[in-house]
Write a protein that holds these residues in place. Sequence first.
Motif, PDB file in Angstrom:
ATOM      1  N   ASP A  49     -51.472  68.270  21.876  1.00 24.59           N
ATOM      2  CA  ASP A  49     -49.955  67.200  20.314  1.00 24.59           C
ATOM      3  C   ASP A  49     -51.380  66.963  19.601  1.00 24.59           C
ATOM      4  O   ASP A  49     -52.395  67.274  19.942  1.00 24.59           O
ATOM      5  N   ALA A  50     -49.884  66.584  19.057  1.00 24.49           N
ATOM      6  CA  ALA A  50     -50.785  65.031  17.645  1.00 24.49           C
ATOM      7  C   ALA A  50     -50.281  64.431  17.689  1.00 24.49           C
ATOM      8  O   ALA A  50     -48.904  64.265  17.998  1.00 24.49           O
ATOM      9  N   ARG A  51     -51.295  63.553  17.099  1.00 25.05           N
ATOM     10  CA  ARG A  51     -49.986  62.453  15.939  1.00 25.05           C
ATOM     11  C   ARG A  51     -49.911  62.848  15.405  1.00 25.05           C
ATOM     12  O   ARG A  51     -50.107  62.792  14.111  1.00 25.05           O
ATOM     13  N   VAL A  52     -48.456  61.904  15.865  1.00 23.71           N
ATOM     14  CA  VAL A  52     -47.165  61.746  14.213  1.00 23.71           C
ATOM     15  C   VAL A  52     -47.551  59.936  13.683  1.00 23.71           C
ATOM     16  O   VAL A  52     -46.741  59.328  13.836  1.00 23.71           O
ATOM     17  N   TRP A  53     -47.301  60.535  12.311  1.00 25.24           N
ATOM     18  CA  TRP A  53     -47.303  58.978  11.663  1.00 25.24           C
ATOM     19  C   TRP A  53     -45.799  59.019  10.950  1.00 25.24           C
ATOM     20  O   TRP A  53     -44.809  60.089  10.649  1.00 25.24           O
ATOM     21  N   GLN A  54     -45.548  57.948  11.119  1.00 26.30           N
ATOM     22  CA  GLN A  54     -44.256  57.374  10.724  1.00 26.30           C
ATOM     23  C   GLN A  54     -42.858  58.051  10.782  1.00 26.30           C
ATOM     24  O   GLN A  54     -41.634  58.327  10.241  1.00 26.30           O
ATOM     25  N   GLY A  55     -42.693  57.965  12.558  1.00 32.12           N
ATOM     26  CA  GLY A  55     -41.944  59.199  13.103  1.00 32.12           C
ATOM     27  C   GLY A  55     -40.958  58.621  14.050  1.00 32.12           C
ATOM     28  O   GLY A  55     -42.004  57.152  14.565  1.00 32.12           O
ATOM     29  N   VAL A  56     -40.058  58.823  14.581  1.00 29.77           N
ATOM     30  CA  VAL A  56     -39.447  58.284  15.894  1.00 29.77           C
ATOM     31  C   VAL A  56     -40.392  58.026  17.168  1.00 29.77           C
ATOM     32  O   VAL A  56     -40.155  57.354  18.071  1.00 29.77           O
ATOM     33  N   ALA A  57     -40.886  59.852  16.788  1.00 36.19           N
ATOM     34  CA  ALA A  57     -41.877  59.372  18.157  1.00 36.19           C
ATOM     35  C   ALA A  57     -43.533  59.989  17.592  1.00 36.19           C
ATOM     36  O   ALA A  57     -43.711  60.038  17.032  1.00 36.19           O
ATOM     37  N   GLU A  58     -44.091  59.182  17.934  1.00 40.74           N
ATOM     38  CA  GLU A  58     -45.379  58.826  17.848  1.00 40.74           C
ATOM     39  C   GLU A  58     -47.268  60.465  18.114  1.00 40.74           C
ATOM     40  O   GLU A  58     -47.649  60.375  17.338  1.00 40.74           O
ATOM     41  N   ARG A  59     -46.062  60.995  18.660  1.00 44.65           N
ATOM     42  CA  ARG A  59     -46.911  62.813  19.645  1.00 44.65           C
ATOM     43  C   ARG A  59     -45.903  64.150  19.141  1.00 44.65           C
ATOM     44  O   ARG A  59     -44.463  63.547  19.516  1.00 44.65           O
ATOM     45  N   VAL A  60     -46.216  64.898  18.563  1.00 42.68           N
ATOM     46  CA  VAL A  60     -45.886  66.135  18.745  1.00 42.68           C
ATOM     47  C   VAL A  60     -46.344  67.128  19.820  1.00 42.68           C
ATOM     48  O   VAL A  60     -47.903  66.915  19.587  1.00 42.68           O
ATOM     49  N   GLU A  61     -45.696  67.825  20.097  1.00 45.65           N
ATOM     50  CA  GLU A  61     -46.577  69.617  21.255  1.00 45.65           C
ATOM     51  C   GLU A  61     -46.273  70.576  19.944  1.00 45.65           C
ATOM     52  O   GLU A  61     -45.532  70.397  19.441  1.00 45.65           O
ATOM     53  N   LEU A  62     -47.939  70.989  19.951  1.00 43.34           N
ATOM     54  CA  LEU A  62     -47.910  71.936  18.709  1.00 43.34           C
ATOM     55  C   LEU A  62     -48.396  73.070  19.824  1.00 43.34           C
ATOM     56  O   LEU A  62     -48.840  73.261  20.838  1.00 43.34           O
ATOM     57  N   GLY A  63     -47.658  74.370  19.749  1.00 42.59           N
ATOM     58  CA  GLY A  63     -47.484  76.219  20.094  1.00 42.59           C
ATOM     59  C   GLY A  63     -48.028  76.793  19.048  1.00 42.59           C
ATOM     60  O   GLY A  63     -47.824  76.489  17.847  1.00 42.59           O
ATOM     61  N   LEU A  64     -47.316  78.116  20.073  1.00 43.48           N
ATOM     62  CA  LEU A  64     -47.500  78.865  19.338  1.00 43.48           C
ATOM     63  C   LEU A  64     -46.129  79.818  19.119  1.00 43.48           C
ATOM     64  O   LEU A  64     -45.781  79.307  19.961  1.00 43.48           O
ATOM     65  N   GLU A  65     -45.909  80.477  17.817  1.00 46.21           N
ATOM     66  CA  GLU A  65     -44.527  81.193  17.899  1.00 46.21           C
ATOM     67  C   GLU A  65     -43.914  82.256  19.448  1.00 46.21           C
ATOM     68  O   GLU A  65     -43.067  82.590  18.742  1.00 46.21           O
ATOM     69  N   GLY A  66     -45.217  83.401  19.385  1.00 47.76           N
ATOM     70  CA  GLY A  66     -45.291  83.931  19.803  1.00 47.76           C
ATOM     71  C   GLY A  66     -46.809  83.725  21.176  1.00 47.76           C
ATOM     72  O   GLY A  66     -47.432  83.254  21.574  1.00 47.76           O
TER      73      GLY A  66
END
Length: 109
Positions: free
Chosen positions: A17-34
């Motif tokens: 996951d990564a920190r998100v600035w200026q968003g409604v949530a502070e973190r976003v999960e990152l993964g693979l498309e397949g």
Amino acid sequence: RNYETHRVFSKGQAVTDARVWQGVAERVELGLEGDLVVTVPKGEYKQLKANVTLDDDLTAPISKGTRYGNLTLTLNDSLVAERTLVSLRPIEVGSLWQRLSDRVRLMLE
């Protein structure tokens, strides 16, 4: 059989996951498309090393499926696989207060 095949990550599974600035949530999960499936010499699967490289400063809005980094898998310093990391969900722009407070934090870093 001197090789074995393993599913390392599944489509839509969070890798990091990564920190998100200026968003409604502070973190976003990152993964693979397949799915990420690799074939390695028998008995060496546990020796695989994953390295995640993220883009600098993810700022909302974040779109689902957009590239925000890379994942590399190595075995004994040899590249086994490289994949793009994408956002697994969207993050909308936060409130005025969230945006202002994150701007101040970014300036102080």
